[in-house]
Structures are given as C-alpha cells and as structure tokens.
Design a protein around this motif. Structure first.
Motif, PDB file in Angstrom:
ATOM      1  N   ALA A   1       0.813  -1.216   0.000  1.00  0.00           N
ATOM      2  CA  ALA A   1       0.000   0.000   0.000  1.00  0.00           C
ATOM      3  C   ALA A   1       0.850   1.271   0.000  1.00  0.00           C
ATOM      4  O   ALA A   1       0.515   2.253  -0.666  1.00  0.00           O
ATOM      5  N   ARG A   2       1.953   1.272   0.744  1.00  0.00           N
ATOM      6  CA  ARG A   2       2.795   2.472   0.819  1.00  0.00           C
ATOM      7  C   ARG A   2       3.358   2.816  -0.558  1.00  0.00           C
ATOM      8  O   ARG A   2       3.347   3.961  -0.982  1.00  0.00           O
TER       9      ARG A   2
ATOM     10  N   ARG B   1       0.562   4.114  -2.966  1.00  0.00           N
ATOM     11  CA  ARG B   1       0.265   5.539  -2.717  1.00  0.00           C
ATOM     12  C   ARG B   1       1.375   6.430  -3.263  1.00  0.00           C
ATOM     13  O   ARG B   1       1.108   7.488  -3.838  1.00  0.00           O
ATOM     14  N   PHE B   2       2.630   6.014  -3.094  1.00  0.00           N
ATOM     15  CA  PHE B   2       3.785   6.771  -3.575  1.00  0.00           C
ATOM     16  C   PHE B   2       3.689   6.991  -5.083  1.00  0.00           C
ATOM     17  O   PHE B   2       3.793   8.114  -5.567  1.00  0.00           O
ATOM     18  N   TYR B   3       3.430   5.914  -5.841  1.00  0.00           N
ATOM     19  CA  TYR B   3       3.374   6.032  -7.300  1.00  0.00           C
ATOM     20  C   TYR B   3       2.141   6.816  -7.750  1.00  0.00           C
ATOM     21  O   TYR B   3       2.192   7.548  -8.739  1.00  0.00           O
ATOM     22  N   GLU B   4       1.046   6.679  -7.028  1.00  0.00           N
ATOM     23  CA  GLU B   4      -0.153   7.447  -7.378  1.00  0.00           C
ATOM     24  C   GLU B   4       0.077   8.940  -7.150  1.00  0.00           C
ATOM     25  O   GLU B   4      -0.392   9.771  -7.924  1.00  0.00           O
ATOM     26  N   ARG B   5       0.825   9.298  -6.112  1.00  0.00           N
ATOM     27  CA  ARG B   5       1.140  10.715  -5.868  1.00  0.00           C
ATOM     28  C   ARG B   5       1.954  11.309  -7.012  1.00  0.00           C
ATOM     29  O   ARG B   5       1.895  12.504  -7.265  1.00  0.00           O
ATOM     30  N   PHE B   6       2.731  10.467  -7.713  1.00  0.00           N
ATOM     31  CA  PHE B   6       3.520  10.931  -8.857  1.00  0.00           C
ATOM     32  C   PHE B   6       2.717  10.913 -10.142  1.00  0.00           C
ATOM     33  O   PHE B   6       3.266  11.107 -11.218  1.00  0.00           O
TER      34      PHE B   6
END
Length: 172
Positions: free
Chosen positions: A133-134, A137-142
C-alpha cells in the motif's frame, strides 16, 4: 541524503538493501519461507553482474545517508513488458524503512526519469505488488495511472501485481 549512479563496488550494499527492504516490505504479503531464503550474497552477485555489464539505456542508482551508507537503490531501462506499450520501465525502487520519508524515493525517481529521458525513453511503467500500500500511494502521488494487472505463481503462492504508467515521465 545523496543519490549517485551505482558502481560495481556498490553491489554488496545494494544486495543488502534489497534483502532487508524485501523483508521489511513483504512480511505478511509473501510467505515467511520465501523471505527467510533471501540471500544478500545471491542478490549482490546479481547486482554485480548487472553493474559490470549494464544493458543499453539502463542504469542503477544508489542513495546514501550522511555517513555514506547505502540506504536505497533504484534501477530502470527499456520496457520489459511490451504489451504495456511504454518505452521505458522503472525496474526497482527500494529504500530502507528507517530512511523513508526523507525524499529519497522522490530523488531516486527523478534520477531514473532523467536517465530514461536522456536515453530517449519518454514514457515508462512499473510493476508493484498490489498489497504494498505504501508504494502504491507513492506512485499514485507521482501521477501514475493504473495500466495493467497480473497474477504470478511463484514458489507455491500467488503474487498480485499492478502496473502504473506515465505517458510522459513524471517531473519530480
């Protein structure tokens, strides 16, 4: 934290970060027996080979802490999954848990994006374990867009992965 292109001498440190970060990230996602069998020596050997004979347009980067210890690494190059229809691929991005939330992942993403761009690979994708999950979320923020899914049977268990893609490399 400081990021630089990896050298052959970094293979052992990369192997160590690879194994430790897998155990930190995938406990509860992958079977314990799989994580227990991971070998720093085997991973270091794999990275040493890649660093001695890099594939065209590919690169490996390391992130060091203030003491010069490798706390993260990333690798990228030409696409390995042609059906995804992206020119480049982010192969790996791992940062030790203790070094996370300091901008290291962002810096490594920038280094990979710059490398892919210099190589003329103007779009890219990556595969990530669905339950991570972490990282998701990281890749979605980019700005990563979901572009694929796959189930991979490995060693008696099924690993669910999702692909994120960028038609234009992320500006980090």
């Amino acid at each position: 934290p400081h990021t630089r292109p990896a050298e052959a001498a970094d293979a052992e440190a990369i192997g160590q970060v690879h194994v430790i970060s897998w155990r930190e990230t995938y406990t509860g996602i992958m079977p314990e027996r799989v994580l227990a069998r991971l070998s720093v020596e085997q991973r270091a050997r794999m990275w040493r080979t890649m660093l001695h004979r890099p594939a065209p347009a590919s690169a490996v980067f390391v992130a060091e802490d203030d003491e010069g210890e490798v706390v993260g690494f990333a690798s990228c190059g030409p696409q390995r999954t042609p059906t995804l229809n992206f020119a480049g691929e982010y192969y790996a991005l791992y940062v030790l848990e203790a070094a996370q939330r300091q901008g290291i992942g962002r810096t490594l993403m920038a280094a990979m994006s710059n490398q892919l761009s210099r190589a003329g690979l103007v779009s890219a994708s990556l595969w990530v374990v669905r339950e991570n999950a972490r990282a998701v979320r990281f890749y979605e923020r980019f700005g990563g867009v979901l572009v694929g899914t796959q189930e991979e049977s490995r060693d008696g268990y099924v690993l669910s992965e999702i692909a994120y893609g960028w038609r234009e490399l992320p500006l980090v």
